[in-house]
Enzyme design. Sequence first.
Site, PDB file in Angstrom:
ATOM      1  N   PHE A 243       0.817  -1.229   0.000  1.00  0.00           N
ATOM      2  CA  PHE A 243       0.000   0.000   0.000  1.00  0.00           C
ATOM      3  C   PHE A 243       0.841   1.266   0.000  1.00  0.00           C
ATOM      4  CE2 PHE A 243      -2.483  -3.215   2.504  1.00  0.00           C
ATOM      5  CZ  PHE A 243      -3.386  -3.511   1.515  1.00  0.00           C
ATOM      6  N   GLY A 470       0.606  -8.578  -4.544  1.00  0.00           N
ATOM      7  CA  GLY A 470      -0.678  -9.193  -4.234  1.00  0.00           C
ATOM      8  C   GLY A 470      -1.763  -8.728  -5.191  1.00  0.00           C
ATOM      9  N   THR A 471      -1.360  -7.876  -6.119  1.00  0.00           N
ATOM     10  CA  THR A 471      -2.329  -7.233  -6.999  1.00  0.00           C
ATOM     11  C   THR A 471      -2.567  -7.990  -8.299  1.00  0.00           C
ATOM     12  OG1 THR A 471      -0.455  -5.926  -7.693  1.00  0.00           O
ATOM     13  CG2 THR A 471      -1.940  -4.912  -6.130  1.00  0.00           C
ATOM     14  N   ALA A 514       0.547  -0.891 -16.828  1.00  0.00           N
ATOM     15  CA  ALA A 514       0.770  -0.052 -17.997  1.00  0.00           C
ATOM     16  C   ALA A 514       2.228  -0.116 -18.457  1.00  0.00           C
ATOM     17  CB  ALA A 514       0.392   1.390 -17.680  1.00  0.00           C
ATOM     18  N   ARG A 627      -8.576   0.296 -20.853  1.00  0.00           N
ATOM     19  CA  ARG A 627      -8.876  -1.113 -21.086  1.00  0.00           C
ATOM     20  C   ARG A 627      -8.618  -1.937 -19.829  1.00  0.00           C
ATOM     21  NH1 ARG A 627      -6.487  -4.688 -26.059  1.00  0.00           N
ATOM     22  NH2 ARG A 627      -7.847  -6.482 -25.772  1.00  0.00           N
ATOM     23  N   ASN A 630      -7.874  -7.716 -16.773  1.00  0.00           N
ATOM     24  CA  ASN A 630      -8.418  -8.881 -16.073  1.00  0.00           C
ATOM     25  C   ASN A 630      -9.564  -8.383 -15.188  1.00  0.00           C
ATOM     26  OD1 ASN A 630      -8.856 -10.875 -13.981  1.00  0.00           O
ATOM     27  ND2 ASN A 630      -6.966 -11.856 -14.652  1.00  0.00           N
ATOM     28  N   GLN A 637      -9.282  -5.139  -7.091  1.00  0.00           N
ATOM     29  CA  GLN A 637      -8.499  -3.965  -6.690  1.00  0.00           C
ATOM     30  C   GLN A 637      -9.422  -2.838  -6.239  1.00  0.00           C
ATOM     31  OE1 GLN A 637      -4.865  -3.185  -6.626  1.00  0.00           O
ATOM     32  NE2 GLN A 637      -5.363  -5.290  -6.137  1.00  0.00           N
ATOM     33  N   GLY A 701      -3.530   2.254 -14.995  1.00  0.00           N
ATOM     34  CA  GLY A 701      -3.463   1.433 -13.776  1.00  0.00           C
ATOM     35  C   GLY A 701      -4.757   1.479 -12.991  1.00  0.00           C
ATOM     36  N   GLU A 704      -5.053   2.373  -7.359  1.00  0.00           N
ATOM     37  CA  GLU A 704      -5.281   3.466  -6.432  1.00  0.00           C
ATOM     38  C   GLU A 704      -6.574   4.252  -6.627  1.00  0.00           C
ATOM     39  OE1 GLU A 704      -1.170   4.390  -7.310  1.00  0.00           O
ATOM     40  OE2 GLU A 704      -0.934   4.937  -5.212  1.00  0.00           O
TER      41      GLU A 704
HETATM   42 MO1  MOS Z   1       1.540   3.340  -3.929  1.00  0.00          MO
HETATM   43  S1  MOS Z   1       0.876   4.464  -2.382  1.00  0.00           S
HETATM   44  O1  MOS Z   1       2.288   4.402  -4.980  1.00  0.00           O
HETATM   45  O2  MOS Z   1       2.322   1.997  -3.422  1.00  0.00           O
END
Ligand code: MOS
Length: 741
Positions: A243, A470-471, A514, A627, A630, A637, A701, A704
């Site tokens: 994070f 983990g993303t 990206a 786009r 997944n 996310q 992306g 966030e």
């Molecule tokens: Mo993020 S807060 O740029 O890992």
Amino acid sequence: MKDTQSAPVLGAGLPRVDGPRKLSGSALYAADHRLPNMAYAYGVFSTVARGRIRSIDTRAAEQMPGVIAVVHHRNFPDLHRAPNSFASGTLIDEPRLPFEDDQVYYAGQFVALVIAEDFSQARSAAAHVKPVYEPASPITSLSQGMAEKEPDPDQTSAHQRGDADAAWEAAGHRLEQTYTTPIETHNPMEMHASTAAWDGSSGRLTLYESTQSVVFARNTMAAIFGMPSEKVEVHAPFIGSGFGGKAWIWPNAVAASGAARMVGRPVQLVVPRAQMFTTTGHRAATHQNLRLAVDNDGRLSGITHESVNSTSMVGHRVELCGRCSKLLYACDNVRVTHATVPINLGTPTSMRAPGATPGMFALESAMDEMAEQIGLDPVEFRLRNVSDIDGSTGKPFSSNQVREALSRGADRFGWSDRQPKPASMRAGSEVIGWGMATANWEALKIGASSRVSLGNDGRTHVTCATQDIGTGTYTVIAQAVAAHLGVSINTIDVDIGDSRYKAGPISGGSWVTASILPSVTQAADAAIADLKSHAVAKGGVLQGNNVDSLVFRDGRLGTVDGPVYTVADVLQPQRLASASGEAETAADLSDQYSYHSFGAHFVEVRWDPGISRLRVSRVVSAIDVGRVINTRMARNQVEGAIAMGLGMALFEATEYDKDTGRPINNDYAEYLVPTHADFPDVDVILLDHPDTNFSEVGARGIGEIGITGLAGAVANAVYHATGKRVRDLPITLDKLMAQEA
Ligand code: MOS
């Protein structure tokens, strides 16, 4: 991505390719590594927030069973502070190194490290190290700091256009309010951990570190230890999330590595959860003053956003609260400023959508307050102020689908049934509140290198010094390469989280997908070119053909109308195990556009005034990130970001004792985050408009954007339910129960 084959793989809601390794426990995290002859470290942490260490008595600790050494400022090696910039490739938010001198700048700072044969011996002995402090009076909160010191303005991030003050004076409608957000602490499941080993003969450092960038961690550690970066390798095959808190290294990595060199053995140091609240970063506290000026048509004529954030005595962190305010809405007169006040707490750092998250809470709360003041529906107010141009640069947005996000989100939510008056929508004993906010986050891609190998075993091997926090980075890479080669995703092996591979992107800023997609697809093309050269070479299966006449499709190579060959067929006569290629892509964003993602959140809360119970019952978020590669992971996310935003809105605040500067709620029991029972019915709409101005694939992306605006939408819904406007997060029950003044 020209192949028709790519359609089903790219964009599909595939499960994570690394899922089985995580579920079976074979995925190794930083503290899972057990090196031969490894010793364990445990920290001694300052109990005062400011002062100096007068003496440190280590004799009792040194006599304890299993203790190998006690490390502190008198015996720790002299190291070098690393140059600190993205451009230098070395970044550390707290540049002061552990054990550098006898000074104490915050409670929970490393003052010693005990090295022992096992973890419990190290921990027991740490309690017997006796530092004696010469304490001084600390500043332990942003409000105390602002009362005692003039904030230090950050010149580089200030933005001004038009004349916001004149617009304010001339405006038909004005709103001025102050919003504050507290310190929040990153609480990833996996704590910071370092497992460090030196090879005595080569002087090489191997570090298993929970980090969002193996490349930056390697470079920074090399600079600190005064070595060429080739002499350091950092491994992070699996990370239990970060994070932003694991973007750059923290004192634990330096302490563990220095200690390992001193004792001549591998050393493992896990940062205890309590010290995750002191010495590995947090989101700074913010104090934000907002002024909105609006004309009689409901159009913004002036925005002033002035924010001050806490930073530390040993680092400098600007929380860019105005980063969205300067560009999200059409407005000719804007002033955005940032300033910092150093206090005696650890150094703040990035935390999911840094700047935008606290900043959008303030902006979107103010927008809601203004909408009510001028009698406009909050969605309509935002629609009237949509801009297709980034007013801070004058450039058009590469793709701005915020109108569609607002309208589709509103439709799905049923917003048209909203009755504007607060506390006017009831269901039994509960009052229903509906609030909304816009979401906004910058999109960026950076240069990335990678390597692809086509093996004679029918498998494709991809390597890159990026990492998966983990993303879903393992999965996105596998999808992209499978789609590009026209082969099954089950035949792709992805190896990342190792700084020895070609340098890839940091897992931060929502940059990885990206940045990595162009690189791995170009590396796949280079591998195909290598395969073709072997096919046409002497003795090759397609000897004598011109390489340009060869076509690679669905994992096979051939001419347009002739026979086709598998990779193994091509490699076999040349007695080769693989054909491979590398790519190094540049950060090739055209400066013609401003690149941002947009979205809209709609939140329903239920407030039961009889028992003072508040819960968030429903969230609809419409998000456009270009786009979608997944759908399953993208949705996940956004859901995770919403959970984090709910935590920010309702629960999260690190509380410090004002005299000692020690965090009070420094564990999972007392630092509240949403549980499953707090998590509402969440409906994520992914707009899926490929942004071809951004990249060929069109994917920005997604990590966030989902948190931005969310806390504002909750605060707005709470106001709609209760008539109470809470401008200081989190929205705890005491604030709703307080009598109006
Ligand atoms: Mo993020 S807060 O740029 O890992």
